[in-house]
Motif scaffolding. Structure first.
Motif, mmCIF file in Angstrom:
data_model
loop_
_atom_site.group_PDB
_atom_site.id
_atom_site.type_symbol
_atom_site.label_atom_id
_atom_site.label_comp_id
_atom_site.label_asym_id
_atom_site.label_seq_id
_atom_site.Cartn_x
_atom_site.Cartn_y
_atom_site.Cartn_z
ATOM 1 N N GLY A 179 35.190 31.896 27.749
ATOM 2 C CA GLY A 179 35.245 31.755 29.191
ATOM 3 C C GLY A 179 34.487 32.843 29.935
ATOM 4 O O GLY A 179 34.476 33.996 29.520
ATOM 5 N N THR A 180 33.873 32.414 31.048
ATOM 6 C CA THR A 180 33.193 33.354 31.932
ATOM 7 C C THR A 180 33.487 32.991 33.388
ATOM 8 O O THR A 180 33.923 31.879 33.693
ATOM 9 C CB THR A 180 31.654 33.354 31.707
ATOM 10 O OG1 THR A 180 31.159 32.029 31.839
ATOM 11 C CG2 THR A 180 31.286 33.904 30.348
ATOM 12 N N LEU A 181 33.212 33.952 34.235
ATOM 13 C CA LEU A 181 33.280 33.736 35.679
ATOM 14 C C LEU A 181 31.987 33.058 36.129
ATOM 15 O O LEU A 181 31.007 32.987 35.377
ATOM 16 C CB LEU A 181 33.438 35.067 36.404
ATOM 17 C CG LEU A 181 34.712 35.859 36.084
ATOM 18 C CD1 LEU A 181 34.603 37.272 36.618
ATOM 19 C CD2 LEU A 181 35.919 35.154 36.670
ATOM 20 N N TRP A 199 35.460 36.228 31.273
ATOM 21 C CA TRP A 199 36.769 35.805 31.776
ATOM 22 C C TRP A 199 37.824 36.486 30.929
ATOM 23 O O TRP A 199 37.826 36.349 29.708
ATOM 24 C CB TRP A 199 36.903 34.288 31.680
ATOM 25 C CG TRP A 199 38.243 33.791 32.108
ATOM 26 C CD1 TRP A 199 39.281 33.411 31.302
ATOM 27 C CD2 TRP A 199 38.703 33.630 33.439
ATOM 28 N NE1 TRP A 199 40.350 33.028 32.050
ATOM 29 C CE2 TRP A 199 40.033 33.154 33.372
ATOM 30 C CE3 TRP A 199 38.141 33.851 34.691
ATOM 31 C CZ2 TRP A 199 40.788 32.883 34.512
ATOM 32 C CZ3 TRP A 199 38.888 33.580 35.819
ATOM 33 C CH2 TRP A 199 40.195 33.101 35.725
ATOM 34 N N LYS A 200 38.737 37.220 31.555
ATOM 35 C CA LYS A 200 39.714 38.002 30.805
ATOM 36 C C LYS A 200 41.099 37.378 30.767
ATOM 37 O O LYS A 200 42.031 37.967 30.248
ATOM 38 C CB LYS A 200 39.765 39.420 31.368
ATOM 39 C CG LYS A 200 38.433 40.135 31.155
ATOM 40 C CD LYS A 200 38.444 41.542 31.653
ATOM 41 C CE LYS A 200 37.083 42.168 31.441
ATOM 42 N NZ LYS A 200 36.989 43.481 32.022
ATOM 43 N N LYS A 227 40.128 22.930 34.777
ATOM 44 C CA LYS A 227 40.868 24.169 35.036
ATOM 45 C C LYS A 227 42.262 23.915 35.622
ATOM 46 O O LYS A 227 43.218 24.580 35.262
ATOM 47 C CB LYS A 227 40.046 25.059 35.972
ATOM 48 C CG LYS A 227 40.685 26.362 36.289
ATOM 49 C CD LYS A 227 39.785 27.221 37.151
ATOM 50 C CE LYS A 227 40.516 28.498 37.463
ATOM 51 N NZ LYS A 227 39.702 29.481 38.111
ATOM 52 N N ALA A 276 39.442 29.550 32.608
ATOM 53 C CA ALA A 276 38.123 30.104 32.919
ATOM 54 C C ALA A 276 37.379 29.208 33.906
ATOM 55 O O ALA A 276 37.565 27.990 33.923
ATOM 56 C CB ALA A 276 37.299 30.260 31.644
ATOM 57 N N GLU A 277 36.514 29.812 34.702
ATOM 58 C CA GLU A 277 35.694 29.046 35.638
ATOM 59 C C GLU A 277 34.597 28.282 34.903
ATOM 60 O O GLU A 277 34.271 27.147 35.256
ATOM 61 C CB GLU A 277 35.073 29.978 36.676
ATOM 62 C CG GLU A 277 36.100 30.620 37.590
ATOM 63 C CD GLU A 277 35.503 31.638 38.550
ATOM 64 O OE1 GLU A 277 34.265 31.736 38.652
ATOM 65 O OE2 GLU A 277 36.295 32.333 39.213
#
Length: 139
Positions: free
Chosen positions: A12-14, A20-21, A52, A27-28
Motif C-alpha cells: 500500500g501507498t498514499l 502506507w503505514k 477501501k 491503503a489509498e
C-alpha cells in the motif's frame, strides 16, 4: 525469467507514492513490484484501491474479496502492520501475506522485501503447490 525466479509483490501507498503505514486493505493505492533472485526488483504498476471502504466493518471478508479482485496475478501482499484479513488470506488463498516492520519510507520497505526474497519465494512456491501455511513472516 520464469515465474519461479520472480515474485510479484503488492503493498500500500498514499496518493503521493509514500508508504502506507496502516492496514493493507485501507491503503489509498496498491503499488506493484516484481522481485527477482539476487536482489533485483522493478516497479510494474499502481492501482487505486476502489475497495477501501467496502464491507460493514474493518477486517470484513467482503473487503478482502474485493481487494483480492484488484490484485490479479499477485503472489504476495506486504504491509507495515498485521491486517485482520492477512490470517484469512494465509488460510484460504494462494496469496502470501508478509509484514515488514520498521520502515520509514517505501525505499527501505522495498529493500527489506528484496533482502528476504528467498524466504518469500519459498512461501509463494509452497502456496502454488497447494500448501496453505498459516505462518505470516514478519521481518
Amino acid at each position: 525469467m520464469d515465474d519461479m525466479e520472480r515474485i510479484i509483490v503488492v503493498f500500500g501507498t498514499l496518493e503521493n507514492g509514500d508508504l502506507w503505514k496502516g492496514h493493507f486493505g485501507d491503503a489509498e493505492f496498491f503499488t506493484k513490484y516484481d522481485f527477482f533472485s539476487g536482489g533485483a526488483y522493478e516497479f510494474t504498476g499502481r492501482i487505486k484501491n476502489l475497495k477501501k471502504n467496502e464491507g460493514e466493518k474493518h477486517g470484513s471478508t467482503e473487503k478482502m474479496q474485493g481487494v483480492k479482485g484488484l490484485l490479479s496475478g499477485c503472489d504476495c501482499v506486504a504491509a507495515c502492520v498485521m491486517s485482520p484479513n492477512f490470517r484469512k488470506m494465509a488460510e484460504n488463498t494462494v496469496i502470501q501475506p508478509v509484514v515488514v516492520k520498521g520502515c520509514e519510507n517505501a525505499g527501505n520497505f522495498i529493500k527489506k522485501i528484496a533482502y528476504n526474497y528467498t524466504l518469500i519465494s519459498s512461501k509463494v512456491a509452497g502456496r502454488k503447490a497447494g500448501v496453505r501455511d498459516t505462518d505470516i513472516p514478519v521481518f
